[in-house]
Design an enzyme around this catalytic site. Sequence first.
Site, PDB file in Angstrom:
ATOM      1  N   SER A  70       7.713  20.976  51.483  1.00 63.31           N
ATOM      2  CA  SER A  70       8.905  20.212  52.348  1.00 63.31           C
ATOM      3  C   SER A  70       8.270  20.275  53.653  1.00 63.31           C
ATOM      4  O   SER A  70       8.191  19.146  54.532  1.00 63.31           O
ATOM      5  CB  SER A  70      10.108  20.686  52.291  1.00 63.31           C
ATOM      6  OG  SER A  70      10.622  20.338  50.925  1.00 63.31           O
ATOM      7  N   LYS A 116      21.481  25.976  54.318  1.00 68.68           N
ATOM      8  CA  LYS A 116      21.471  25.413  53.114  1.00 68.68           C
ATOM      9  C   LYS A 116      22.981  24.616  53.062  1.00 68.68           C
ATOM     10  O   LYS A 116      23.648  24.986  53.873  1.00 68.68           O
ATOM     11  CB  LYS A 116      21.555  26.569  51.935  1.00 68.68           C
ATOM     12  CG  LYS A 116      21.417  26.307  50.546  1.00 68.68           C
ATOM     13  CD  LYS A 116      20.370  26.151  50.178  1.00 68.68           C
ATOM     14  CE  LYS A 116      19.890  25.560  48.851  1.00 68.68           C
ATOM     15  NZ  LYS A 116      18.465  25.852  48.187  1.00 68.68           N
ATOM     16  N   LYS A 144      16.324  24.914  57.663  1.00 64.00           N
ATOM     17  CA  LYS A 144      15.672  24.111  56.783  1.00 64.00           C
ATOM     18  C   LYS A 144      16.278  24.527  55.543  1.00 64.00           C
ATOM     19  O   LYS A 144      16.084  25.874  55.308  1.00 64.00           O
ATOM     20  CB  LYS A 144      14.270  24.065  56.735  1.00 64.00           C
ATOM     21  CG  LYS A 144      13.459  23.435  55.548  1.00 64.00           C
ATOM     22  CD  LYS A 144      12.640  22.202  55.878  1.00 64.00           C
ATOM     23  CE  LYS A 144      12.415  21.041  54.883  1.00 64.00           C
ATOM     24  NZ  LYS A 144      13.443  20.453  54.420  1.00 64.00           N
ATOM     25  N   LYS A 204      12.837  33.449  52.797  1.00 61.71           N
ATOM     26  CA  LYS A 204      11.852  32.568  52.037  1.00 61.71           C
ATOM     27  C   LYS A 204      11.041  31.669  53.042  1.00 61.71           C
ATOM     28  O   LYS A 204       9.795  31.711  53.016  1.00 61.71           O
ATOM     29  CB  LYS A 204      12.670  31.940  51.272  1.00 61.71           C
ATOM     30  CG  LYS A 204      11.665  30.783  50.209  1.00 61.71           C
ATOM     31  CD  LYS A 204      12.512  29.874  49.366  1.00 61.71           C
ATOM     32  CE  LYS A 204      13.600  30.095  48.947  1.00 61.71           C
ATOM     33  NZ  LYS A 204      14.106  29.508  47.819  1.00 61.71           N
ATOM     34  N   GLY A 232      16.420  18.613  48.502  1.00 65.05           N
ATOM     35  CA  GLY A 232      17.240  18.799  47.541  1.00 65.05           C
ATOM     36  C   GLY A 232      17.489  20.154  46.966  1.00 65.05           C
ATOM     37  O   GLY A 232      17.027  21.284  47.456  1.00 65.05           O
ATOM     38  N   ASP A 233      18.096  20.405  46.048  1.00 66.05           N
ATOM     39  CA  ASP A 233      18.517  21.718  45.223  1.00 66.05           C
ATOM     40  C   ASP A 233      19.118  21.224  43.857  1.00 66.05           C
ATOM     41  O   ASP A 233      19.136  19.960  43.420  1.00 66.05           O
ATOM     42  CB  ASP A 233      19.383  22.435  45.994  1.00 66.05           C
ATOM     43  CG  ASP A 233      19.083  23.783  45.257  1.00 66.05           C
ATOM     44  OD1 ASP A 233      18.516  24.718  45.618  1.00 66.05           O
ATOM     45  OD2 ASP A 233      20.311  24.242  44.940  1.00 66.05           O
TER      46      ASP A 233
END
Length: 449
Positions: free
Chosen positions: A381, A128, A92, A116, A167-168
């Site tokens: 999320s 990512k 994720k 994280k 998103g990022d």
Amino acid sequence: MITNTYLKRVYEDVCRRDGHEPEFLQAVQEVFESLELVVDQHPEWEKAGLLERFVEPERVVEFRVPWVDDSGTVRVNRGYRVQYNSAIGPYKGGLRFHPSVNLSVIKFLGFEQTLKNSLTTLPMGGGKGGSDFDPKGKSDGEVMRFCQSFMTELYRHIGQFTDTPAGDIGVGGREVAYLYGQYKRIVDRFEAGVLTGKGLTFGGSLARTQATGYGLCYYAAEALKNQKNESFEGKTVVISGSGNVAQYAAEKCYQLGGKVVAMSDSQGYVYDPSGIDLKVLFDIKQRRRARISVYADEVPSAQYQEGCRNIWNVKCHIALPCASQNEMDEEGAKALVANGAIGVFEGANMPLTPEAIAVVQQNGLLYSPGKASNAGGVATSGLEMTQNSMRLSWSFEEVDERLHSIMKNIYAACYDASVQSGRPGDLMVGANIAGFLKVAEAMMAQGIV
Ligand code: NDP
């Protein structure tokens, strides 16, 4: 400095193999320096090649993204998905669309994301992805065609039980919606949990938009209370960036009694001693998608300065770097110290250079790494995925309350780990150790995979 022989050997191997990936090396080095404090207690890690496996992503996908711009010209970008570690759950982590995206950046983000996600206590592994595509200056049609082409390759690598992007930088509600539309069209299933940060009409969660910024302030408030007997009340705050994380960090600062006097984008920053007017800022950034300089054109009390790096010269009590990696260097950190700041809490991923972290910590400021203080986004999320599986929607207050309690727990886990490892109050060491121990335990239990 890494001194433990096992950590040193693995780090030197990473330097040999990935020496051309500076951001990845920087992230590994920071975590390894913290693990010095626990690695001697775990001789079994070396036998199991645990760290050698941890510094190698489970899978890296790189692909061509062809699309046609409004003038009919064919354009080609490069897409990535790094499925970093699935020891504690499906991969994720967000997707970043920015010209600076390359494999080093995506690998460092996947590495950080793994720790994280572990800190959130939710069952999520780390991943990512992204592209060197720049959504800035593109029409909606161009962004849609790019997202459709990107998903036409990505869809085969993701799924609600394998890998669930979000998103990022450069990927907000508009992009997630286009990506989801194309995914649904290809697989012919309404598999809502495959992407998070969705719109509210198709499976998104209330408070997801606000979650990273709000969570950052919840975390900072805990640290200020516990370690400095302080709060946001009456404090001056400087926030870099003016995107999703920065906007909602600013909103929460005001709710907690602080005043935000400066914000930036990649071109420059605005200083408004009477406090940034968020109505104006949100309109510029969310509706008009314009530059932050427009704020100073429209608000008489504000001044605009070219160049975003000098924002740290603005006097403040609390600094929230919320733009991008390595945006605060040693000079910036020294300016904060000279101006009497009491804390720096990272909203972005790795925004402080190692030299900046050293300055901040040596001068007694509170410092929190992004993997802890910005974890509210991915935690929410996770809550979005839970709601998708249950086929129901929680209220804003319910999600916000869960977010608040997750951030308090993350702070407590970091603080406790800092105490247990003999560095009380060092939240960087605490976050790295607490995040890693859980992943390590799961990897050890699952054998050599
Ligand atoms: P956005 O794209 O919404 O906003 C990014 C902001 O940072 C913009 O103001 C942008 O300015 C600025 N910026 C981008 N690159 C640079 C740079 N190289 N130097 C200076 N400013 C820059 O992104 P987000 O707010 O979502 O993300 C910000 C940070 O937070 C990133 O590090 C991201 O990884 C991290 N993060 C985001 C989460 C989320 O939920 N969105 C969750 C956890 C972490 P401009 O518009 O001029 O490019």
